[in-house]
Motif scaffolding. Structure first.
Motif, PDB file in Angstrom:
ATOM      1  N   ARG A 129      -4.849   0.281  -4.371  1.00 29.93           N
ATOM      2  CA  ARG A 129      -5.577   0.093  -3.120  1.00 29.93           C
ATOM      3  C   ARG A 129      -4.709  -0.730  -2.177  1.00 29.93           C
ATOM      4  NH1 ARG A 129      -8.884  -4.499  -6.005  1.00 29.93           N
ATOM      5  NH2 ARG A 129      -7.664  -6.256  -5.239  1.00 29.93           N
ATOM      6  N   LEU A 136      -9.684   4.895   2.535  1.00 28.54           N
ATOM      7  CA  LEU A 136      -8.520   5.626   2.049  1.00 28.54           C
ATOM      8  C   LEU A 136      -8.352   6.845   2.966  1.00 28.54           C
ATOM      9  CD1 LEU A 136      -6.466   5.690  -0.331  1.00 28.54           C
ATOM     10  CD2 LEU A 136      -8.061   7.233  -1.488  1.00 28.54           C
ATOM     11  N   ALA A 162      -3.987   6.939  -3.832  1.00 28.61           N
ATOM     12  CA  ALA A 162      -3.404   5.591  -3.816  1.00 28.61           C
ATOM     13  C   ALA A 162      -2.586   5.355  -5.080  1.00 28.61           C
ATOM     14  CB  ALA A 162      -4.504   4.545  -3.701  1.00 28.61           C
ATOM     15  N   VAL A 176       0.034   5.454  -0.160  1.00 30.27           N
ATOM     16  CA  VAL A 176      -0.920   6.553  -0.272  1.00 30.27           C
ATOM     17  C   VAL A 176      -0.164   7.848   0.022  1.00 30.27           C
ATOM     18  CG1 VAL A 176      -3.091   7.541   0.546  1.00 30.27           C
ATOM     19  CG2 VAL A 176      -2.781   5.056   0.561  1.00 30.27           C
ATOM     20  N   TRP A 183       0.852  -1.190   0.000  1.00 31.29           N
ATOM     21  CA  TRP A 183       0.000   0.000   0.000  1.00 31.29           C
ATOM     22  C   TRP A 183       0.879   1.228   0.000  1.00 31.29           C
ATOM     23  CZ3 TRP A 183      -3.663   1.683   4.561  1.00 31.29           C
ATOM     24  CH2 TRP A 183      -4.796   2.330   4.062  1.00 31.29           C
TER      25      TRP A 183
END
Length: 147
Positions: free
Chosen positions: A90, A75, A81, A60, A58
């Motif tokens: 994701r 999120l 993302a 972000v 992941w």
């Protein structure tokens, strides 16, 4: 910064719900307030024990610095993302090979003085190089998972 989860303690097993062969939802995370000068935050989860080398689960960026955390399966506020090692934009949870010792899943939160620019197909090494260099502060939480 401090990074925590209500789903598991640091260096403890990640519940199967958050694994790729479970419900595959991201775990809830909360964090302490970032230092002054923080304009953006980034969240990275990697598996340094993957057979093919460190694996990105992941990433972000552009997280709102006033956000206190993120709920399960969500999120982070304002977050963008990036593609993970599976090619998905994701969270994709733990999925270590069966029978191997528990893998470590390192969640790292970075406080940044501004947004960061990363290549479309970013590797963990690329992301860490930028985030470690530009970060004002970090928080780390390690989960373990074994199948």
């Amino acid at each position: 910064m401090e990074l925590r989860s209500t789903a598991f303690e640091d260096r403890e097993p990640v519940p199967a719900r958050y694994a790729r062969d479970g419900e595959n939802v991201s775990p809830p995370l909360d964090w302490s307030r970032p230092p002054p000068g923080t304009r953006s935050m980034a969240l990275l989860c990697e598996d340094p024990d993957a057979p093919s080398g460190t694996f990105l689960h992941w990433l972000v960026t552009d997280i709102d610095p006033t956000s206190p955390g993120v709920g399960a399966g969500e999120l982070p506020d304002g977050g963008k993302a990036h593609p993970n090692g599976f090619g998905d934009r994701r969270w994709d949870g733990p999925e270590p090979p069966q029978g191997e010792p528990a893998h470590r899943y390192l969640f790292r939160l970075y406080a940044l003085p501004e947004g960061v620019s990363l290549p479309e197909k970013v590797t963990v090494a690329d992301a860490r190089r930028v985030l470690d260099t530009e970060g004002l502060a970090t928080g780390t939480l390690t989960g373990l998972y074994q199948r």
